[in-house]
Design an enzyme around this catalytic site. Sequence first.
Site, mmCIF file in Angstrom:
data_model
loop_
_atom_site.group_PDB
_atom_site.id
_atom_site.type_symbol
_atom_site.label_atom_id
_atom_site.label_comp_id
_atom_site.label_asym_id
_atom_site.label_seq_id
_atom_site.Cartn_x
_atom_site.Cartn_y
_atom_site.Cartn_z
ATOM 1 N N ALA A 100 0.840 -1.187 0.000
ATOM 2 C CA ALA A 100 0.000 0.000 0.000
ATOM 3 C C ALA A 100 0.884 1.249 0.000
ATOM 4 O O ALA A 100 2.047 1.207 0.419
ATOM 5 C CB ALA A 100 -0.919 -0.005 1.218
ATOM 6 N N GLY A 105 -0.013 -5.017 0.905
ATOM 7 C CA GLY A 105 -1.157 -5.050 0.009
ATOM 8 C C GLY A 105 -0.881 -5.790 -1.285
ATOM 9 O O GLY A 105 -1.794 -6.357 -1.889
ATOM 10 N N GLU A 157 -1.383 -9.396 -0.509
ATOM 11 C CA GLU A 157 -2.819 -9.614 -0.336
ATOM 12 C C GLU A 157 -3.539 -9.636 -1.679
ATOM 13 O O GLU A 157 -4.465 -10.429 -1.893
ATOM 14 C CB GLU A 157 -3.394 -8.536 0.578
ATOM 15 C CG GLU A 157 -2.915 -8.688 2.017
ATOM 16 C CD GLU A 157 -3.198 -7.462 2.872
ATOM 17 O OE1 GLU A 157 -3.830 -7.625 3.926
ATOM 18 O OE2 GLU A 157 -2.793 -6.348 2.488
ATOM 19 N N GLU A 175 3.350 -5.273 7.895
ATOM 20 C CA GLU A 175 2.580 -4.170 8.475
ATOM 21 C C GLU A 175 2.926 -3.875 9.927
ATOM 22 O O GLU A 175 2.831 -2.723 10.371
ATOM 23 C CB GLU A 175 1.075 -4.459 8.346
ATOM 24 C CG GLU A 175 0.523 -4.331 6.935
ATOM 25 C CD GLU A 175 0.654 -5.593 6.112
ATOM 26 O OE1 GLU A 175 0.114 -5.645 5.003
ATOM 27 O OE2 GLU A 175 1.328 -6.554 6.585
#
Length: 284
Positions: free
Chosen positions: A89, A134, A137, A157
Site C-alpha cells: 500500500a 497489500g 494480499e 505491516e
Amino acid sequence: MTAAAQLADLELDSLRLEVAEGLLTVSVHRPEVLNALSPLVIAELREVFSLLRGRIGRSGDGAADDAPDWSIRGVILTGSGERSFVAGADISVMRDQSRDEAAAYAADAQELTAWIETLPVPVVAAVNGFALGGGCELAMACDYILASESASFGQPEVALGLIPGFGGCVRLQQYVGIAAARELILTGRRIDAQEARELGLALRVLPDAAALLDAARESLRASAAQSPTAVAAAKRTVRAAQALPTDRGLEIERQAFADRFGTPDMLEGTAAFVEKRRPSFPGA
C-alpha cells in the site's frame, strides 16, 4: 459490445491492459514507486474487475437469444517491470488517513479482492519482484500465484504499527497454514520465491519475468480450452467448500456436480468424447 471491447474504452492512469487470445493481462504501472497500491490503483482495479464481473458469462442486454460473453477466458495480474509486482500500500497516503478513511480504504480493497476471487474465469498472479503488504494480499486473491526467482513476499505491516487490512490475516493462513501465517504476520518477515513455493504460497517459480508470463499464459490457455461454464462452476465450488467440514463440502460438490447435467456444455463435451472429436463448447 463484449467485455474485451469495453476494456479498450477504459481510460486508466496506473494500469496497462492487454488482451490477446482471449486472455487479459492487467499490469499495475507505477514503476517510480515500485507499483505501490495507492487509492487510485485500487479504484482503477475496481473499475476493471467490476466491468469483468458484470459481463463475463452473461448476456449483453438480457435478451433471451443473446449469447453469454466469454470474450475474456482468463486474467493475468502482474506489475510493470522486473523489480516489483506491487510493493505494498502507498504509505505516503496512509500516513495521513483518519480512522474512517482507513476503514473505507480497506473496505474498497477487500471488496476488490472478493471480486477477483469470485470472477467466473481463472485469475493468475504473476509475481515479479516485490509482493509485500497489500501486494501480497492482492496476489492471494487470485486463484494461484506464479513467481519469478526474484520475487519476494511478506506482510510487514507490524513494522508500521499496523496489521494486514486487505485480506492478509484471512487468506495467508488458507495458503500456508495457521502457524506459518502467524509467524509471517507477527514478525513481518520477508520470504523469497523458493520459500514461498515450499510453504504453498507460490505454485511454481520461473527463472525470470518473461518465463513467468509465458507460464501464466500457458496455464490459462489450458483452462480456456475447457468448458467455460464448467470452469466457472468448479471455481465456485472449490471456494464454497474451502472452509467447510468434509461432509458439508461433499454435499455442496454433489449438488454442483448434478447441476452440470443437461447443460449445453455438458451435452457437447460428453458427445465430443464419445465421437472422438474436439468439443465446441457453446458456453452455456
